[in-house]
Write an enzyme that holds these catalytic residues in place. Structure first.
Site, mmCIF file in Angstrom:
data_model
loop_
_atom_site.group_PDB
_atom_site.id
_atom_site.type_symbol
_atom_site.label_atom_id
_atom_site.label_comp_id
_atom_site.label_asym_id
_atom_site.label_seq_id
_atom_site.Cartn_x
_atom_site.Cartn_y
_atom_site.Cartn_z
ATOM 1 N N LYS A 90 -5.911 -29.214 0.582
ATOM 2 C CA LYS A 90 -6.038 -28.758 2.065
ATOM 3 C C LYS A 90 -4.773 -28.463 2.858
ATOM 4 O O LYS A 90 -4.781 -27.647 3.859
ATOM 5 C CB LYS A 90 -6.485 -29.995 2.568
ATOM 6 C CG LYS A 90 -8.130 -30.150 1.872
ATOM 7 C CD LYS A 90 -9.212 -29.624 3.124
ATOM 8 C CE LYS A 90 -10.829 -30.025 2.614
ATOM 9 N NZ LYS A 90 -11.037 -30.719 1.611
ATOM 10 N N GLY A 100 -26.006 -34.079 -3.947
ATOM 11 C CA GLY A 100 -25.719 -33.063 -3.056
ATOM 12 C C GLY A 100 -25.468 -31.538 -3.442
ATOM 13 O O GLY A 100 -24.676 -30.855 -3.472
ATOM 14 N N SER A 116 -12.353 -35.866 8.852
ATOM 15 C CA SER A 116 -12.038 -37.151 9.192
ATOM 16 C C SER A 116 -11.206 -37.262 7.650
ATOM 17 O O SER A 116 -10.588 -38.294 7.324
ATOM 18 C CB SER A 116 -12.671 -38.322 9.369
ATOM 19 O OG SER A 116 -13.857 -38.341 8.558
ATOM 20 N N GLU A 123 -20.449 -29.623 -7.789
ATOM 21 C CA GLU A 123 -20.746 -30.240 -6.741
ATOM 22 C C GLU A 123 -21.255 -31.676 -7.069
ATOM 23 O O GLU A 123 -22.039 -31.793 -8.474
ATOM 24 C CB GLU A 123 -21.717 -29.513 -5.739
ATOM 25 C CG GLU A 123 -22.882 -29.131 -6.199
ATOM 26 C CD GLU A 123 -23.647 -28.101 -5.327
ATOM 27 O OE1 GLU A 123 -23.156 -27.982 -4.117
ATOM 28 O OE2 GLU A 123 -24.697 -27.499 -5.818
ATOM 29 N N SER A 152 -8.374 -31.494 -7.236
ATOM 30 C CA SER A 152 -8.144 -31.247 -5.880
ATOM 31 C C SER A 152 -7.379 -32.094 -5.000
ATOM 32 O O SER A 152 -6.840 -31.837 -3.991
ATOM 33 C CB SER A 152 -9.693 -30.997 -5.112
ATOM 34 O OG SER A 152 -10.530 -31.885 -5.688
ATOM 35 N N ASP A 156 -26.543 -28.468 -2.656
ATOM 36 C CA ASP A 156 -27.005 -27.634 -1.732
ATOM 37 C C ASP A 156 -26.470 -26.253 -2.172
ATOM 38 O O ASP A 156 -26.918 -25.099 -1.842
ATOM 39 C CB ASP A 156 -26.396 -27.665 -0.290
ATOM 40 C CG ASP A 156 -25.093 -27.985 -0.257
ATOM 41 O OD1 ASP A 156 -24.527 -29.103 -0.687
ATOM 42 O OD2 ASP A 156 -24.203 -27.211 0.384
HETATM 43 C C1 PLP Z 1 -12.095 -30.897 0.850
HETATM 44 C C2 PLP Z 1 -12.041 -31.382 -0.524
HETATM 45 C C3 PLP Z 1 -12.888 -30.806 -1.628
HETATM 46 C C4 PLP Z 1 -14.126 -29.629 -1.334
HETATM 47 O O1 PLP Z 1 -13.257 -28.439 -0.750
HETATM 48 P P1 PLP Z 1 -14.237 -27.409 -0.090
HETATM 49 O O2 PLP Z 1 -13.206 -26.489 0.335
HETATM 50 O O3 PLP Z 1 -15.192 -28.144 1.196
HETATM 51 O O4 PLP Z 1 -15.106 -27.044 -0.784
HETATM 52 C C5 PLP Z 1 -12.772 -31.040 -2.825
HETATM 53 N N1 PLP Z 1 -11.710 -32.035 -3.205
HETATM 54 C C6 PLP Z 1 -10.985 -32.633 -2.274
HETATM 55 C C7 PLP Z 1 -10.052 -33.786 -2.606
HETATM 56 C C8 PLP Z 1 -11.019 -32.591 -0.891
HETATM 57 O O5 PLP Z 1 -10.208 -32.809 -0.024
#
Ligand code: PLP
Length: 319
Positions: free
Chosen positions: A54, A209, A79, A205, A305, A211
């Site tokens: 992020k 969820g 958050s 996903e 991620s 969607d």
């Molecule tokens: C936010 C997040 C996601 C999902 O990302 P999106 O852009 O909302 O699809 C996946 N893994 C982690 C660790 C995140 O913080």
């Protein structure tokens, strides 16, 4: 701001992030490959600044504000990892961030956000609308709203992680990307268009969820109730108006994983690779292990991620 971002926006974001974001490592494991029956490449955003990808989108979005907008500061209503990412991005740009968080947000998350110098505004998640509060703050203080995923410069920034993977590992047959609101997936898809058009890019996903899969089938954005899952980074209720069209055009498919499969995947990478990853980051590995036949013998990239797990839950012994 580009109405509909393209690969060029991901390439521009990569220039902006050069020397600011970490170029995260790509880990492999012979033992895990043997168990999975394929060659896996883990792009480790758990080692990114703030512990998740992020930071890329948040920093890119702040850097593209005008000097005047930047001076006035930013505001958001997440958050999760985006809160810390935007707080750090604001500090690195010598400006301020206000984060709207629920009263019952986990204390470590609030403290981490305060630690990056942000102002935290609390709200009651049962009676108040967080987006309305953020919009009020934006209007009264002149701040720019930087949402967690539905924003061209945010999603372009998120795409730089996959861009690095495509540059470092040639000939990937598939890439699996965790899917919440779709910033990471849509950015990764744009990176693939420019750098690895033969790689099939999948979203994954939580099973509770789905969607995203529903939206793909319906050809429009489907809204659901907040899903119950340990994948807290993907507890979103709908894709975004910027992310959905890119996903609908380019994604190979959207898969799902259950919480049990996520726990097994987290356990596997902790024991075999010594990697500490959060539940949402395990979505891709969980999905390939549940679909071994589909990916058998392939070269598969996994976008890990983030690594912000609640350690009190991760290491506490089961009775
Ligand atoms: C936010 C997040 C996601 C999902 O990302 P999106 O852009 O909302 O699809 C996946 N893994 C982690 C660790 C995140 O913080």
């Amino acid at each position: 701001m580009p109405a509909s971002p393209t690969f060029d926006d991901v390439a521009a974001a990569a220039d902006t992030l050069d020397g600011v974001a970490h170029r995260t490592p790509i880990h492999t494991s012979r033992i895990v490959d043997e168990q999975a029956g394929m060659s896996l490449f883990f792009k480790c955003e758990n080692f990114q600044r703030v512990g998740a990808f992020k930071f890329r989108g948040a920093y890119n979005a702040v850097s593209r504000l005008t000097a005047e907008q930047r001076r006035a500061g930013v505001v958001t209503f997440s958050s999760g990892n985006h809160a810390q990412a935007l707080s750090l991005a604001a500090r690195l740009h010598d400006t301020t961030a206000t984060i709207v968080m629920p009263h019952d947000a986990p204390v470590p998350k609030v403290e981490a956000t305060l630690g990056y110098g942000a102002t935290v505004v609390r709200y009651d998640r049962y009676t108040e609308d967080r987006e309305a509060i953020a919009t009020d703050i934006a209007t009264s203080q002149g701040r720019s709203v930087i949402p967690p995923y539905d924003h061209p410069h945010v999603l372009a920034g998120q795409g730089t992680a996959a861009a690095e993977l495509f540059t470092d590992v040639a000939g990937l047959d598939a890439l699996l990307v965790p899917l919440g609101g779709g910033g990471l997936l849509s950015g990764s898809l744009l990176a693939g268009v420019g750098l690895s058009p033969d790689t099939q890019v999948f979203g994954v996903e939580p099973a509770t969820g789905d969607d995203g899969a529903q939206s793909l089938r319906a050809g429009q954005i489907i809204h659901i109730d907040p899903p119950r899952t340990i994948a807290d980074g993907a507890q979103t209720t709908h894709l975004g108006r910027h992310t959905f069209p890119i996903i609908a055009e380019h994604v190979a498919d959207i898969l799902t994983a259950t919480d049990e499969q996520l726990i097994a995947a987290m356990h596997l990478v902790a024991t075999r690779m010594k990697l500490l990853i959060e539940p949402t980051a395990a979505l891709g590995l969980a999905a390939v292990l549940a679909n071994r036949d589909r990916f058998a013998g392939q070269r598969v990239g996994l976008l890990i991620s983030g690594g912000n797990v609640d350690l009190t839950r991760f290491v506490s012994p089961t009775p």
